[in-house]
Structure formats: C-alpha cells, structure tokens
Design an enzyme around this catalytic site. Structure first.
Site, PDB file in Angstrom:
ATOM      1  N   HIS A 179      53.137  40.118 121.694  1.00 29.77           N
ATOM      2  CA  HIS A 179      53.022  40.720 120.358  1.00 29.77           C
ATOM      3  C   HIS A 179      51.714  40.306 119.683  1.00 29.77           C
ATOM      4  CE1 HIS A 179      55.362  41.918 116.481  1.00 29.77           C
ATOM      5  NE2 HIS A 179      54.063  42.136 116.333  1.00 29.77           N
ATOM      6  N   HIS A 231      47.939  41.975 117.679  1.00 32.68           N
ATOM      7  CA  HIS A 231      47.197  43.114 117.136  1.00 32.68           C
ATOM      8  C   HIS A 231      45.727  42.883 117.467  1.00 32.68           C
ATOM      9  CE1 HIS A 231      50.672  44.529 114.733  1.00 32.68           C
ATOM     10  NE2 HIS A 231      50.976  43.236 114.715  1.00 32.68           N
ATOM     11  N   LEU A 232      45.175  43.782 118.274  1.00 32.01           N
ATOM     12  CA  LEU A 232      43.770  43.614 118.680  1.00 32.01           C
ATOM     13  C   LEU A 232      42.825  44.454 117.823  1.00 32.01           C
ATOM     14  CD1 LEU A 232      44.045  43.414 122.575  1.00 32.01           C
ATOM     15  CD2 LEU A 232      43.902  41.545 120.911  1.00 32.01           C
ATOM     16  N   ARG A 233      43.407  45.331 116.995  1.00 30.84           N
ATOM     17  CA  ARG A 233      42.658  46.063 115.953  1.00 30.84           C
ATOM     18  C   ARG A 233      41.684  47.113 116.445  1.00 30.84           C
ATOM     19  NH1 ARG A 233      46.448  44.796 112.535  1.00 30.84           N
ATOM     20  NH2 ARG A 233      46.328  42.718 111.609  1.00 30.84           N
ATOM     21  N   ASN A 288      49.261  49.849 115.874  1.00 32.18           N
ATOM     22  CA  ASN A 288      48.746  50.228 114.544  1.00 32.18           C
ATOM     23  C   ASN A 288      47.224  50.098 114.439  1.00 32.18           C
ATOM     24  OD1 ASN A 288      48.971  47.452 114.700  1.00 32.18           O
ATOM     25  ND2 ASN A 288      49.662  47.188 112.587  1.00 32.18           N
ATOM     26  N   ASP A 296      55.648  48.711 115.320  1.00 37.17           N
ATOM     27  CA  ASP A 296      55.471  47.416 114.666  1.00 37.17           C
ATOM     28  C   ASP A 296      54.520  47.472 113.472  1.00 37.17           C
ATOM     29  OD1 ASP A 296      55.882  44.483 114.573  1.00 37.17           O
ATOM     30  OD2 ASP A 296      53.705  44.520 114.773  1.00 37.17           O
ATOM     31  N   HIS A 324      60.459  46.073 114.416  1.00 35.74           N
ATOM     32  CA  HIS A 324      60.065  45.315 113.215  1.00 35.74           C
ATOM     33  C   HIS A 324      61.158  45.572 112.197  1.00 35.74           C
ATOM     34  CE1 HIS A 324      56.893  44.234 110.023  1.00 35.74           C
ATOM     35  NE2 HIS A 324      57.936  44.641 109.330  1.00 35.74           N
ATOM     36  N   HIS A 330      59.542  39.177 116.036  1.00 38.00           N
ATOM     37  CA  HIS A 330      59.411  38.140 114.994  1.00 38.00           C
ATOM     38  C   HIS A 330      60.647  37.923 114.118  1.00 38.00           C
ATOM     39  CE1 HIS A 330      58.439  41.829 112.928  1.00 38.00           C
ATOM     40  NE2 HIS A 330      57.177  41.836 113.271  1.00 38.00           N
ATOM     41  N   ASP A 355      52.415  37.408 117.104  1.00 40.42           N
ATOM     42  CA  ASP A 355      52.134  38.420 116.078  1.00 40.42           C
ATOM     43  C   ASP A 355      50.721  38.201 115.515  1.00 40.42           C
ATOM     44  OD1 ASP A 355      52.313  40.535 114.350  1.00 40.42           O
ATOM     45  OD2 ASP A 355      53.795  39.629 113.022  1.00 40.42           O
TER      46      ASP A 355
END
Lengths: 321, 427
Positions: free
Chosen positions: B62, B64-66, B96, B154, B181, B234, B307
């Site tokens: 989990h 977020h690599l953006r 996202n 998520d 989520h 999470h 996360d």
C-alpha cells in the site's frame, strides 16, 4: 506576571496568570471613561487586525483598544485582501510581518490557525477567535464582567447554554472558569454536547431548568442557524422552546443571576428579549470590558522588553493626571 | 554471477527458518541456503552479514507513488529510491494518480516508469471505479491484463454498497483482492481527525470509529454474499479489528493490513495542530492502538503496509483543516515494526512475515521468500543499529513524517533485487 510571547488561548494559563491579566485589564478600564480616551503607551507601534471571518464586535474592540493606546491599527479582512487571489495564510502573514507590526491579531475559521502562525512568523500573535477552538479575549472579558459584579469567580455556578460543540467562546470560558474555581454546567441538546467535556471537570445537562437551578451566571451561546440543516436539532423553534433563555426558564436560577451573551444575539432563539434587555443582563458591560481586556493584551504583548512592573504605574499616573 | 551472503541470521518465514545460515545467490535466484561456512572458498562475491538479519526483501502492499500527475510530491523513481532505502523490494501503488489509474494505459505507463527506475518492483493497483468517483466500474480486466495485481479506490471509500457488491463479484473471476478504504463519509461528516478528547480540546471536527466500523461490517457482509476477496486497508479501530477477527473465524475471504503509524501513534500526536499527524483514517486512541497491536499479534491483521503518502511541504504548511492527509512511511516502517518486536508483541520472524510473505500471498506474488529458486530479493538489516529520523535525509521527495527526530532501532544495510544491489548504506 504574563511572559508569553503570544496570546493563543486560555489553555495552559495558570490561576495567577489569569488573575494578573484581569488585574491589568481592570487598570485599563478607566481610560475608556475619560473625556480624552487616549494614552501614549503604544505610540509608534502598529497593530494589524487580520480577520478571515466577519466580525463587528471583536474587530472594532481590538481596533479601539489599539487606538486608545496610541498604536496605529490596520484592519485587513479576507474578502478585500490577497486571500481572494489565492495567497496562503502563511504568505499573507509573512508579508505583513515584513512590515514590522508590533503584533498581529487574527481571527480565522480554521481551529489552530493562530498557533500555526505563531510557530512560523516572528511577531506576537493574538488569537481573536479560531474556528471552534478558542476565543481567549472573550473569556477574559467575560471573567472581568463577572468579577466586577460578583467580586470573585471562585465558588460561582456558571451555566453555559447552547451549541457548546461548535463554540470557541464556551471552550475558552470553560477553561478559564474552572481554573479560577467556578462550577461550570454545560446545557444543550445531546447532539451539541460532547461527552468528552466531562473530563474537563464540568457538568453536562440536557434539561435547561435543571441546569439553571441555582446558577449565579448564565451565558447564552449564539445558535448558528445552519446547524439545523446538519440535523443537530429539528428546528430553531424546537431549539428555542427547549433551550432558549426566557424569564420562566430563569425561575430556578439565583435571584441575582447575571445574564451574558457573547453576541451577536438571535433574539427569540437562544435568548428572549425580556431577558437580554432585562435587569440581570450585563451583555453591554461585556462589550465595554472587551476594550479594556484587549488593551491589556496588546500592552503586555508589545511591551515585553520593558519591565512590566515599571510600566504599569505610568498608566495609572496618566490616569491620575 | 554468484553472490554469497555469509555469517548472518536468515529469517524466511515462508520456510519457518530463523537460524544462522549462509545464502548463495546465482544469476539473481536463491540457489542455496546452508549452514554457515558451507560456501567458503567458493568463487563468488562475498558479502559479510555478521550481526545482521538476512530476510526476503520487504513488500509494501500500500503506497502512493504519485506518478503520473503529482510528480512534485513523488515519482516512481524517488518513491522506489525511498522503498529500497527502507528495505522494500516490491511496492503496490494505489490508483489515485492524475490521470487516475482506471485503465490499462495508465497501468502500463506506471510499469514503464518502474522499469526505467529499475529499483524496487512496482505493482500497480487499479481503480475500482472510473475516476475514483464510486459510480461505475473501472476497466478492471484491462488493467489486470496490463499488470495490475489488485483493485482499490483507496483514498476514497466506495459509498455505493451495490457497486461494491458488483466489484467483488467481478473481481472474483480474476481471484484478485479489493483493498478497501473504510470510512463512511456521512459519519465522517467532514472530520479532520479522530473524534475523541483531543478533537474536542483542539476544536477540530472528529471522525468517529463508527465511520470505519460500519464500512468494515458492510464489506464483510458483502464478502459473505459474493465470495469476493476483501482486503481491509489501514485498519485503525478496535471495532474493525474485532470484525475482521470474527470474519476470519467464519472462514470468509477477508484479509487486513495495519500501518506503522496506526500501531505506533495515538491521536495525541495531533496536538499543536501537527499536520504531519493528519491522515485518513485518523490516528486513534490508545485502546485502538492496543487493539491493532493485538490484531497483529493474534494474526487477525495479516500485513504491515505503510500507506506511504508523500505530500509537498506547501500542502502541509497550512491550517490544519486545509492540510493534505497522509505521511511518508517507507523508510521508517521496519524500525517501527521492530519496536513491536522489542515490546514482545511480535517475534522477529512474525514481524518479517507481515512485511514479506503475507502481503505477497494476498497479492498473489511469488516474492517474499528465500525459497530455493525464488528471485533473490533480499534485505539485510542490523536490528540493533540506531539512527535518528531527519526528514531532510529521507529519500522520498516529500518529508511529511510525524517521526521527525525519533530514535529508531533497526538499520537497513543492503537491499537487493534479483541479486542486484539496489541500496547499500554507508557506515
């Protein structure tokens, strides 16, 4: 003594500090009774009132307080500032600080906004109301008003009635009153009365008359009408019927009960006009004391390099002159 | 090419191994795991692991690599640099981004970026709904064909229960989990932190535990209805842990993860309006932290996932209610997990299991183990090595951590992907 660089809240203040602030405010009260309502104490200093929420009373009160101390007061309101151009709070504040004000007075809809600024800008910050967190000068003026009428705070029973959940006035008053030894009762619908407040050493009541029984002071809180839309209560009519301060509701309170309201009032909603304008009401005294309290805070925060005990008598000297 | 990692302690939970062993890697694959000294004299690159733990490369299910879209916060490159510095050799990244990973083209783009970065393995998680809007199913089959390994909206809860039902049914064709989520937005009511004494004191709007609990209960019910695989992301509340425990006892296809911040911090970290303690779900009370720890101990919670949520300074240096949710986590995950080992909640092997083979199995990946023939994704760490968190020194492009200045115990010494050293600490 009060040695903090900022005035962000009542939380954390000791009994001694609170009493010192009240005493200092009291010494300033007289200036507003003179014919020439001005002393040179803060001559050459600039006070910036940075208001991100509409306000008549508090903003005017801070402005008058600054002017009566001979400071230059500048008012900035969010709608007429760079905020509408997308400038962040931090950038706005840093730019204002670059103009070397003696203090920034801030009102902001976000809880903690003054604390955030105090951490990041090099200038005393005064909280004039942050979100649903604190409104510390309001609590001081309320205490000053109560003390003026009742002699002392300790031992009094103070009922705070209304939307406690969203009230910064209630939080600051709860902290101040309990620190000074008053019994505090919160009265309101269960939806607006967080149970967590029990741990602050206050009583919670959902029955108005029970809550008002034997009260020395009743503080009505402003009801924001938009709360109805979020289902905290069915209607303002029902709210008013159960929690509005009327003469009948006051029957169980002490005969010399004080009625207070931080303003602006919704007449006929949280308080009946017969009560607001009645003999027990000290609502306008609160406003008068507000100026003295803000003079005291501005004075203490902007003259900290000086020895407080030395400067204080000069104010009195001028008063005598 | 041969590599021998000698003199260390190998922990490989998939093979119930926790003993002094030497590791022989040949051509990027685990070739042999033998008693110390067996490979002495062998012609190979020798790595001395004296005093160190040798474990399968960590897997974070989990993050977020953006990228694409928010490269000012993080890129696949900086995110995987952060990953390998934290001992992770594989990460699963959420959808996202901008554009949102709700179709095969975005999935392929992320994988291309990962190949170019050539550090940790990257496994995209595809969006459940188009545009993460919670209205229509995203191109699930297409994304899975392109390389996505799970499905999730998520960052946003799926408020439409019927959409969730359909998604579970649809995903069951592919046997991939849906990572959920859990936050009922109506109950959350615009809250910005946990609903509890701290929120009341700070005058901040609270999010009750019930906002998470009702959604976990709903999705467990839907797992029962559909047979689809629900993975609770999470987990943060006492109630949610209990619900997952019950679901597992019933034999439902439900798994769960917890983040290091939810088992390390309480809502009090928000004090002073610390925006680096603002996250969704919010930090909860001590009793919730204890419940999450107990869930990890008794196996209710399968995996530890970070996360990892990088945000630019400008998104955190604002009023608390305006601040972005989330913190970076890849480089602090192992030492925070080792604190649970130190306090006796997890054995070291169990801790490693929740960071390796368990998330690998949930995601259907052949990693997270040092079995013979497995890709040589390896981490070497010094469990007693101490260091102090200095946000500026984090590899992640973003520095939003609530663990600023924390004393950490557990230091990554070397990270290897397929036998190739991708991170090595100096000194």
């Amino acid at each position: 003594m009060f040695t903090q660089r900022h005035f962000l809240g009542i939380a954390g203040l000791t009994q001694e500090e609170l009493l010192f602030l009240l005493d200092t405010a009291e010494s300033f009260r007289e200036i507003s009774e003179r014919e020439v309502k001005k002393v040179p104490t803060l001559r050459g200093k600039t006070i910036i009132n940075l208001f991100y929420e509409s306000s008549t009373r508090t903003r005017t009160s801070f402005e008058i307080a600054a002017k009566r101390l001979s400071a230059d007061a500048i008012n900035i309101t969010a709608s007429a500032s760079s905020v509408t151009k997308g400038e962040t709070l931090l950038d706005t504040a840093r730019n204002l600080v670059a103009m070397r004000p003696a203090a920034i007075v801030i009102r902001h809809p976000s809880s903690g906004a003054p604390h955030f600024l105090a951490r990041l800008v090099d200038c005393p910050v005064i909280n004039a109301g942050d979100g649903t967190h604190e409104h510390p000068t309001q609590a001081l003026l309320d205490l000053l008003t109560i003390r003026e009428r009742k002699g002392s705070i300790a031992g009094l029973t103070v009922a705070i009635v209304g939307d406690v959940l969203h009230s910064r006035v209630a939080r600051s008053n709860m902290l101040a009153l309990t620190t000074l030894g008053a019994q505090v009762r919160l009265i309101g619908p269960r939806t607006l009365l967080p149970a967590e407040f029990r741990s602050w050493g206050v009583e919670l009541h959902t029955d108005l008359r029970q809550g008002l029984a034997g009260a020395d002071v009743v503080m009505a809180l402003r009801l924001q009408r938009e709360r109805q839309a979020r289902n905290f209560f069915p209607s303002t009519e029902e709210y008013s019927r159960r929690f509005g301060i009327s003469l009948a509701a006051l029957a169980e309170a002490k005969p010399d009960v004080l009625i207070m309201h931080p303003g602006p009032m919704n007449r006929g909603v949280e308080i009946d006009s017969t009560v607001a304008d009645g003999p027990y009401s000290v609502i306008l005294d609160q406003v008068t004391n507000g100026v003295a309290v803000r003079m005291a805070i501005l004075y203490l925060l902007t003259t900290q390099t000086q020895e407080v005990v030395e400067v204080e008598p000069t104010v009195r000297d001028e008063a005598a002159a | 090419m041969r590599i021998v990692i000698a003199n260390g302690t190998v922990i490989d939970p998939a093979n119930n191994l926790d003993a002094a062993r030497d590791l022989l890697i040949e051509d990027g694959v685990v070739h042999a795991v033998e008693l110390p000294g067996r490979f002495r004299g062998l012609e190979a690159t020798q790595i001395d692991a004296r005093g160190l733990i040798i474990a399968p490369g960590l897997i974070d299910m989990h993050v977020h690599l953006r990228e694409p879209g928010y490269e000012y916060k993080e890129t696949v490159l900086t995110g995987t640099q952060s990953a390998v510095a934290g001992g992770f050799t594989a990460v699963a990244c959420m959808a996202n981004t901008n554009p949102i990973n709700d179709n095969g083209a975005v999935t392929r783009y992320i994988l291309e970026r990962a190949r170019a970065a050539n550090l940790a393995r990257v496994f995209p998680i595809g969006a459940l709904s188009k545009g993460l809007k919670g209205e229509e199913l995203a191109e699930i089959g297409e994304m899975l064909e392109a390389g996505a390994i799970a499905i999730s909206d998520d960052g946003r809860p799926v408020m439409d229960a019927n959409l969730m039902r359909r998604a579970l049914e649809y995903c069951s064709m592919f046997n991939v989990p849906i990572s959920v989520h859990e936050e009922d937005l109506q109950l959350a009511a615009g809250g910005v932190m946990n609903e509890g004494p701290t929120a009341v004191r700070l005058g901040l709007r609270g999010i009750p535990n019930a906002a998470e609990d009702v959604m976990v209960a709903r999705d467990i019910t839907l797992a029962r209805l559909t047979g689809g695989r629900v993975h609770v992301a999470h987990l943060s509340t006492n109630g949610a842990v209990a619900l997952v425990r019950q679901a597992k006892a019933e034999g439902l296809p439900v798994t769960a993860e917890a983040t290091p911040h939810h088992f390390s911090l309480t809502e009090e970290a928000v004090d002073g309006y610390n925006t680096n303690a603002k996250m969704a779900p919010p930090l909860r009370l001590a009793e919730d932290v204890a419940a999450v720890q107990e869930g990890l101990r008794d196996g209710t919670i399968d995996a530890i996932a970070t996360d990892h949520a990088p945000h630019h300074r400008d998104e955190k240096e604002v009023e608390f209610d305006q601040a972005a949710n989330g913190i970076v986590g890849l480089e602090t995950a192992l030492p925070l997990t080792l604190k649970l080992v130190e306090s006796g909640i997890l054995s070291l092997a169990e801790a490693v299991r929740k960071l390796t083979v368990n998330p690998a199995r949930i995601l259907g990946l052949p990693y997270g183990t040092l079995s013979l023939g497995a890709p040589a994704d390896v981490v070497m760490f010094d469990p007693t090595g101490t260091w102090k968190v200095n946000p500026v020194k984090l590899r992640s492009k973003s520095k939003n951590t609530p663990f600023d200045q924390w004393e950490m115990k557990g230091k990554i010494v070397l990270t290897m992907v397929e036998g190739r050293v991708v991170y090595e600490s100096r000194g």
